[in-house]
Design a protein around this motif. Structure first.
Motif, mmCIF file in Angstrom:
data_model
loop_
_atom_site.group_PDB
_atom_site.id
_atom_site.type_symbol
_atom_site.label_atom_id
_atom_site.label_comp_id
_atom_site.label_asym_id
_atom_site.label_seq_id
_atom_site.Cartn_x
_atom_site.Cartn_y
_atom_site.Cartn_z
ATOM 1 N N GLU A 70 41.039 25.521 48.082
ATOM 2 C CA GLU A 70 40.483 25.862 49.390
ATOM 3 C C GLU A 70 39.337 24.901 49.720
ATOM 4 O O GLU A 70 38.638 24.404 48.840
ATOM 5 C CB GLU A 70 39.974 27.301 49.387
ATOM 6 N N ARG A 71 39.128 24.698 51.014
ATOM 7 C CA ARG A 71 38.128 23.724 51.446
ATOM 8 C C ARG A 71 36.745 24.017 50.896
ATOM 9 O O ARG A 71 35.997 23.097 50.557
ATOM 10 C CB ARG A 71 38.069 23.694 52.982
ATOM 11 N N VAL A 72 36.390 25.276 50.772
ATOM 12 C CA VAL A 72 35.042 25.626 50.312
ATOM 13 C C VAL A 72 34.786 25.139 48.886
ATOM 14 O O VAL A 72 33.642 24.935 48.492
ATOM 15 C CB VAL A 72 34.818 27.145 50.431
ATOM 16 N N THR A 121 32.518 18.073 53.238
ATOM 17 C CA THR A 121 31.368 17.312 52.726
ATOM 18 C C THR A 121 31.446 15.887 53.263
ATOM 19 O O THR A 121 31.975 14.998 52.595
ATOM 20 C CB THR A 121 31.351 17.290 51.183
ATOM 21 N N PRO A 122 30.928 15.640 54.472
ATOM 22 C CA PRO A 122 31.050 14.303 55.085
ATOM 23 C C PRO A 122 30.392 13.180 54.283
ATOM 24 O O PRO A 122 30.798 12.030 54.402
ATOM 25 C CB PRO A 122 30.359 14.482 56.444
ATOM 26 N N ARG A 123 29.374 13.507 53.482
ATOM 27 C CA ARG A 123 28.707 12.503 52.632
ATOM 28 C C ARG A 123 28.803 12.945 51.177
ATOM 29 O O ARG A 123 27.828 13.352 50.569
ATOM 30 C CB ARG A 123 27.245 12.324 53.029
ATOM 31 N N PRO A 124 29.986 12.885 50.603
ATOM 32 C CA PRO A 124 30.168 13.424 49.254
ATOM 33 C C PRO A 124 29.493 12.573 48.185
ATOM 34 O O PRO A 124 29.273 11.370 48.366
ATOM 35 C CB PRO A 124 31.690 13.392 49.076
ATOM 36 N N HIS A 125 29.176 13.221 47.075
ATOM 37 C CA HIS A 125 28.702 12.476 45.917
ATOM 38 C C HIS A 125 29.818 11.567 45.404
ATOM 39 O O HIS A 125 31.007 11.897 45.506
ATOM 40 C CB HIS A 125 28.284 13.434 44.798
ATOM 41 N N HIS A 126 29.425 10.449 44.840
ATOM 42 C CA HIS A 126 30.391 9.464 44.356
ATOM 43 C C HIS A 126 31.397 10.037 43.353
ATOM 44 O O HIS A 126 32.607 9.791 43.483
ATOM 45 C CB HIS A 126 29.651 8.265 43.758
ATOM 46 N N PRO A 127 30.977 10.797 42.330
ATOM 47 C CA PRO A 127 31.973 11.336 41.398
ATOM 48 C C PRO A 127 32.971 12.289 42.051
ATOM 49 O O PRO A 127 34.142 12.343 41.645
ATOM 50 C CB PRO A 127 31.118 12.078 40.354
ATOM 51 N N VAL A 128 32.529 13.036 43.054
ATOM 52 C CA VAL A 128 33.419 13.999 43.699
ATOM 53 C C VAL A 128 34.518 13.278 44.472
ATOM 54 O O VAL A 128 35.709 13.607 44.334
ATOM 55 C CB VAL A 128 32.620 14.936 44.627
#
Length: 228
Positions: A70-72, A121-128
């Protein structure tokens, strides 16, 4: 190893990683890394702390992408990594690389899963984002962990050559000797890939956090070669 993981760990991938030293520039400025002899300890410490953290979240992200969560779930992964990154400078560096990786990833591997992640998450962390791209392509959590764990040591190693003029052959040999520890870290990360985001590992790297904050402050006062 999955081809997408190889592409993501390639220094030519346009994700923006080449402008980050992973704390090496600040360590060099303090005289803590001066020669090839000082590099193994710095890289191993980075691998077992910040590298392991990145590997664990990349593995979890690959696991999630393969299962169309799910998106969340993407927001929870990103928030949990945020909570494990106390340094604002470190968070900003991770998100800057994540933004570059997301832009390149959208062009190379368009996917509904990727669109959902970036909508949440428009600005996600690099590992994600890196882990998600590996998972979308069919790669394993171990592959995703290896991509980011390798970058955690190869980036600072490359920075050491550029900053200190170290022998590239000797520096490459240092990285090569980390093959065993890299496998161990990525194996540990892959074992936790299916855990609830709140239960993922939380290794601390206080020295790297302090280096990042000092580097960010100095970067405003004088010209530095790297953004972090």
């Amino acid at each position: 190893m999955d081809p997408v993981a190889l592409i993501l760990s390639d220094s030519r991938f346009p994700g923006g990683g080449h402008v980050h030293s992973g704390g090496l520039e600040e360590a060099a400025a303090r005289g803590l890394v001066r020669s090839e002899r000082d590099l193994p300890g710095f890289l191993f410490g980075r691998l077992r702390t910040a590298g392991f953290l990145a590997a664990a979240f990349a593995a979890a992200s690959a696991h999630a992408a393969a299962r169309a969560v799910e998106r969340v779930h993407w927001r929870r992964l990103d928030q949990e990594l945020d909570a494990r990154t106390p340094s604002l400078a470190q968070r900003e560096a991770s998100r800057a690389q994540g933004r570059g990786t997301a832009r390149a990833g959208r062009a190379a591997w368009p996917s509904p899963v990727l669109s959902q992640l970036l909508a949440e998450t428009p600005r996600p962390h690099h590992p994600v984002i890196s882990g998600a791209l590996v998972g979308i392509s069919g790669g394993s959590p171990f592959d995703a962990a290896m991509a980011v764990a390798y970058l955690a040591v190869s980036g600072p190693a490359s920075a050491a050559v550029r900053l200190l003029g170290l022998d590239p052959f000797a520096v490459n040999a240092v990285v090569a000797r980390l093959a065993g520890p890299l496998r161990e870290v990525c194996g540990e990360a892959a074992e936790t890939a299916g855990a609830d985001p709140a239960e993922l590992p939380a290794p601390a790297s206080p020295a790297l956090d302090l280096f990042a904050e000092e580097h960010a402050r100095h970067h405003q006062e004088e010209v530095r070669l790297f953004a972090s």
